[in-house]
Write an enzyme that holds these catalytic residues in place. Structure first.
Site, PDB file in Angstrom:
ATOM      1  N   LYS A 197       0.858  -1.195   0.000  1.00 27.14           N
ATOM      2  CA  LYS A 197       0.000   0.000   0.000  1.00 27.14           C
ATOM      3  C   LYS A 197       0.893   1.244   0.000  1.00 27.14           C
ATOM      4  O   LYS A 197       1.723   1.425   0.881  1.00 27.14           O
ATOM      5  CB  LYS A 197      -0.902   0.004   1.242  1.00 27.14           C
ATOM      6  N   ASP A 213      -2.607   9.983   4.214  1.00 23.46           N
ATOM      7  CA  ASP A 213      -4.026   9.646   4.350  1.00 23.46           C
ATOM      8  C   ASP A 213      -4.729  10.667   5.247  1.00 23.46           C
ATOM      9  O   ASP A 213      -4.687  10.565   6.475  1.00 23.46           O
ATOM     10  CB  ASP A 213      -4.167   8.235   4.927  1.00 23.46           C
ATOM     11  N   LYS A 262      -9.985  12.587   8.827  1.00 24.48           N
ATOM     12  CA  LYS A 262      -9.507  12.133  10.136  1.00 24.48           C
ATOM     13  C   LYS A 262      -9.453  13.330  11.073  1.00 24.48           C
ATOM     14  O   LYS A 262      -8.856  14.350  10.753  1.00 24.48           O
ATOM     15  CB  LYS A 262      -8.116  11.504   9.996  1.00 24.48           C
ATOM     16  N   ASP A 291       1.371   5.791   5.888  1.00 26.10           N
ATOM     17  CA  ASP A 291       0.412   4.981   5.129  1.00 26.10           C
ATOM     18  C   ASP A 291       0.996   4.381   3.849  1.00 26.10           C
ATOM     19  O   ASP A 291       0.291   3.702   3.107  1.00 26.10           O
ATOM     20  CB  ASP A 291      -0.860   5.786   4.835  1.00 26.10           C
ATOM     21  N   ASP A 334     -12.304   7.139   3.812  1.00 25.29           N
ATOM     22  CA  ASP A 334     -11.133   6.794   4.615  1.00 25.29           C
ATOM     23  C   ASP A 334     -10.771   5.309   4.481  1.00 25.29           C
ATOM     24  O   ASP A 334      -9.737   4.872   4.970  1.00 25.29           O
ATOM     25  CB  ASP A 334     -11.391   7.153   6.086  1.00 25.29           C
ATOM     26  N   GLU A 341      -9.601   3.875   1.952  1.00 26.06           N
ATOM     27  CA  GLU A 341      -9.000   4.070   0.626  1.00 26.06           C
ATOM     28  C   GLU A 341      -7.957   3.020   0.286  1.00 26.06           C
ATOM     29  O   GLU A 341      -7.721   2.722  -0.874  1.00 26.06           O
ATOM     30  CB  GLU A 341      -8.377   5.468   0.544  1.00 26.06           C
ATOM     31  N   ARG A 347      -7.885  -0.220   0.614  1.00 25.59           N
ATOM     32  CA  ARG A 347      -8.409  -1.389  -0.095  1.00 25.59           C
ATOM     33  C   ARG A 347      -8.745  -1.055  -1.552  1.00 25.59           C
ATOM     34  O   ARG A 347      -8.697  -1.919  -2.420  1.00 25.59           O
ATOM     35  CB  ARG A 347      -9.613  -1.965   0.662  1.00 25.59           C
TER      36      ARG A 347
HETATM   37  N1  BES Z   1      -4.519   4.202   6.951  1.00 27.38           N
HETATM   38  C1  BES Z   1      -5.661   3.875   7.723  1.00 27.38           C
HETATM   39  C2  BES Z   1      -5.398   2.793   8.774  1.00 27.38           C
HETATM   40  C3  BES Z   1      -4.398   3.112   9.871  1.00 27.38           C
HETATM   41  C4  BES Z   1      -4.840   3.452  11.130  1.00 27.38           C
HETATM   42  C5  BES Z   1      -3.039   3.001   9.649  1.00 27.38           C
HETATM   43  C6  BES Z   1      -3.945   3.703  12.145  1.00 27.38           C
HETATM   44  C7  BES Z   1      -2.129   3.265  10.669  1.00 27.38           C
HETATM   45  C8  BES Z   1      -2.589   3.602  11.915  1.00 27.38           C
HETATM   46  C9  BES Z   1      -6.759   3.379   6.807  1.00 27.38           C
HETATM   47  O1  BES Z   1      -6.787   3.932   5.544  1.00 27.38           O
HETATM   48  C10 BES Z   1      -8.062   3.750   7.449  1.00 27.38           C
HETATM   49  O2  BES Z   1      -8.308   4.900   7.592  1.00 27.38           O
HETATM   50  N2  BES Z   1      -8.873   2.743   7.788  1.00 27.38           N
HETATM   51  C11 BES Z   1     -10.149   2.963   8.382  1.00 27.38           C
HETATM   52  C12 BES Z   1     -11.162   2.079   7.708  1.00 27.38           C
HETATM   53  C13 BES Z   1     -12.599   2.386   8.060  1.00 27.38           C
HETATM   54  C14 BES Z   1     -12.980   3.745   7.569  1.00 27.38           C
HETATM   55  C15 BES Z   1     -13.500   1.337   7.453  1.00 27.38           C
HETATM   56  C16 BES Z   1     -10.035   2.650   9.872  1.00 27.38           C
HETATM   57  O3  BES Z   1      -9.294   1.703  10.234  1.00 27.38           O
HETATM   58  O4  BES Z   1     -10.626   3.355  10.666  1.00 27.38           O
HETATM   59 ZN    ZN Z   2      -4.992   4.593   4.830  1.00 24.59          ZN
HETATM   60 MN    MN Z   3      -7.845   5.761   5.474  1.00 26.93          MN
END
Ligand code: BES
Ligand code: ZN
Ligand code: MN
Length: 480
Positions: A248, A253, A260, A271, A330, A332, A334
């Site tokens: 990835k 992000d 966020k 990220d 968020d 993104e 996937r």
């Molecule tokens: N990049 C984040 C996940 C992340 C969180 C990485 C903390 C490192 C530390 C990812 O893109 C994300 O935002 N995931 C969301 C998914 C949700 C919106 C379904 C999450 O985990 O909250």
């Molecule tokens: Zn992310």
């Molecule tokens: Mn995200």
């Protein structure tokens, strides 16, 4: 690019700062330090850390350090931790070089782990420091005097640590500098340096390929996306179809319109840690000329907002032909990974491993102590897990229970990019699974990619997680 590398040499002479390795007795590691240094160590560590200073026949002082566990992976790790402690101590002391002297009492592997811990702990990210704060570590050289350790063994460790630090550098770099295009350029340079092929595709080619996931995430960005392809194909490769690594590469992000908040954006330069792990691992594999054909794929973009940015309810047409209803901008990772996982099909791969800072849900389960893993049709899973224990980048398996597929059903498209309130790590893996048809292992590294406080050789900031894991896996695979 890499800061404060520690050069490792084998030697049969002894220099000034000699550290005697006195093997293990029972569950205790023993090393002997010069008197002054031992006194400093005693000053610096607490009583609970089990440090005793006693006179020894070497005219130095024996420091008994680190209670060692019975279990091999803990024992290996104790030597790396000891190396990290030594490195920090030598730097505090202003030492420029040290000699590890092993007269054959300590197992070769333990000595190499000690070296690895020292070298990993000597890392610094100084690009944005000025004045006093830009001071590099004093320690530059580590001589190893051990009849069972050859220069080649040390070269392998040096290459592997360098590759881990490359990944750390990429992750630590601020987002304004490390755009998708810049990431492509840096990977290109790594390819030239370590002799593997790199191709970087820009927006035009990405659009021709129909990568709607990558384009959809990139839509609110002023920066071009990039799709990076690495190919390390040695003449003596033991595999006829490649092992494909997918990383990835979200260079930043913000969350997009599902922005966020509450401080959750902080640290999101991590990220692209999956991309950094892939570039680092292939660099290590190529630098050490392992006989394995490895391909690396990185979909890269930042996730930001402007008037054109993708919003929840948009529908994306992915490269695979599937349609995805965006329900959360968020989620993104996937979306960009789905196109890369589909792209991987053209290789008829032996195995695909993806690495992604994919979900906060995984991070809440593993913390920084491990990696969330899911797998399908991959007999290599056991070897990967064994490799993880060896390098102390351990995995915890999350099941791909079919019930989770219901969570990503969409009312308007084939699937949607988020699921229910619980099991977010599994829903994300289930989404990725939809775009695979080959032996596949997914690694969620959201937990261990960055450290908020230092722990042994993992300093504050990027850890380079994945590089040592994938290298060890490729090595084990090549001799299996
Ligand atoms: N990049 C984040 C996940 C992340 C969180 C990485 C903390 C490192 C530390 C990812 O893109 C994300 O935002 N995931 C969301 C998914 C949700 C919106 C379904 C999450 O985990 O909250
Ligand atoms: Zn992310
Ligand atoms: Mn995200």
């Amino acid at each position: 690019m890499m800061h404060s590398p520690l050069r490792l040499h084998s030697t049969d002479a002894t220099g000034d700062m000699v550290i005697h390795l006195i093997a293990t007795k029972g569950d205790i590691a023993r090393i002997a330090l010069p008197e002054a240094l031992a006194a400093k160590l005693k000053e610096k560590v607490g009583k609970d850390e089990l440090v005793y200073v006693i006179p020894s026949e070497n005219g130095t002082t024996v420091v008994v350090k680190a209670k060692l566990e019975e279990e091999t992976s803990y024992r290996n790790q104790a030597y790396r931790a000891l190396g990290a402690k030594l490195c920090k101590l030598l730097n505090t002391d202003g030492a420029t070089a040290a000699t590890l002297l092993n007269t054959g009492v300590l197992n070769k592997d333990y000595v190499l782990q000690l070296c690895e811990g020292m070298a990993l702990a000597n890392y610094q990210f100084l690009t944005y420091r000025t004045g006093d704060k830009a001071k590099p570590n004093s320690l530059k050289e580590l001589m190893v005097s051990d009849p069972s350790i050859a220069q080649d063994d040390l070269a392998e460790v040096t290459h592997l640590v360098a590759a881990t630090c490359i990944a750390r550098d990429l992750v630590n770099e601020p987002p304004a500098t490390l755009t998708a295009t810049e990431l492509g350029k840096r990977v290109m340079a790594l390819g030239t340096q370590n002799r593997f092929e790199v191709k970087v595709m820009g927006r035009k080619r990405i659009a021709e390929l129909g990568m709607g996931g990558l384009l959809g995430v990139n839509k609110g960005s002023v920066e071009e996306p990039a799709f990076i392809v690495m190919d390390y194909r040695p003449d003596n490769a033991i595999n006829s179809s490649p092992i494909v690594l997918v990383g990835k590469g979200v260079t930043y992000d913000t969350g997009g319109y599902d922005i966020k908040h509450g401080g959750n954006m902080r640290g999101m330069k991590c990220d692209m840690a999956g991309a950094a792990a892939v570039a680092g691992a292939i660099s290590a594999v190529a630098a050490n000329r392992l006989p394995v054909h490895v391909v690396g794929l990185v979909p890269a973009t930042d996730n930001r907002i402007d008037g054109k940015a993708t919003v929840a309810d948009d529908v994306l047409l992915m490269m695979s032909g599937a349609t995805v209803e965006v329900q959360n901008t968020d989620a993104e990772g996937r979306l960009v990974l789905a196109d890369a996982l589909h792209y991987a099909k053209q290789y008829a791969p032996e195995l695909v491993i993806d690495l992604a800072t994919l979900t906060g849900a995984a991070a809440r389960i593993t913390a920084h102590h491990g990696i969330g893993m899911s797998a399908d049709k991959a007999p290599q899973k056991e070897l990967l897990m064994k490799s993880g224990e060896e390098v102390y980048e351990r995995m915890m398996e999350f099941p791909l229970w079919r019930e989770f597929h219901d969570a990503i059903k969409s009312d308007v498209a084939d699937i949607r990019n988020m699921g229910g309130a619980a099991g977010g790590n599994i829903t994300a893996a289930t989404f990725l699974h939809y775009f695979t048809d080959y032996p596949w292992i997914h690694l969620d590294i959201a937990g261990p990619s960055m450290m908020e406080t230092e722990s042994d050789y993992r300093l504050k900031g990027a850890t380079g997680v994945g590089v040592r894991l994938l290298y060890r896996f490729m090595k084990n695979y090549s001799i299996d």
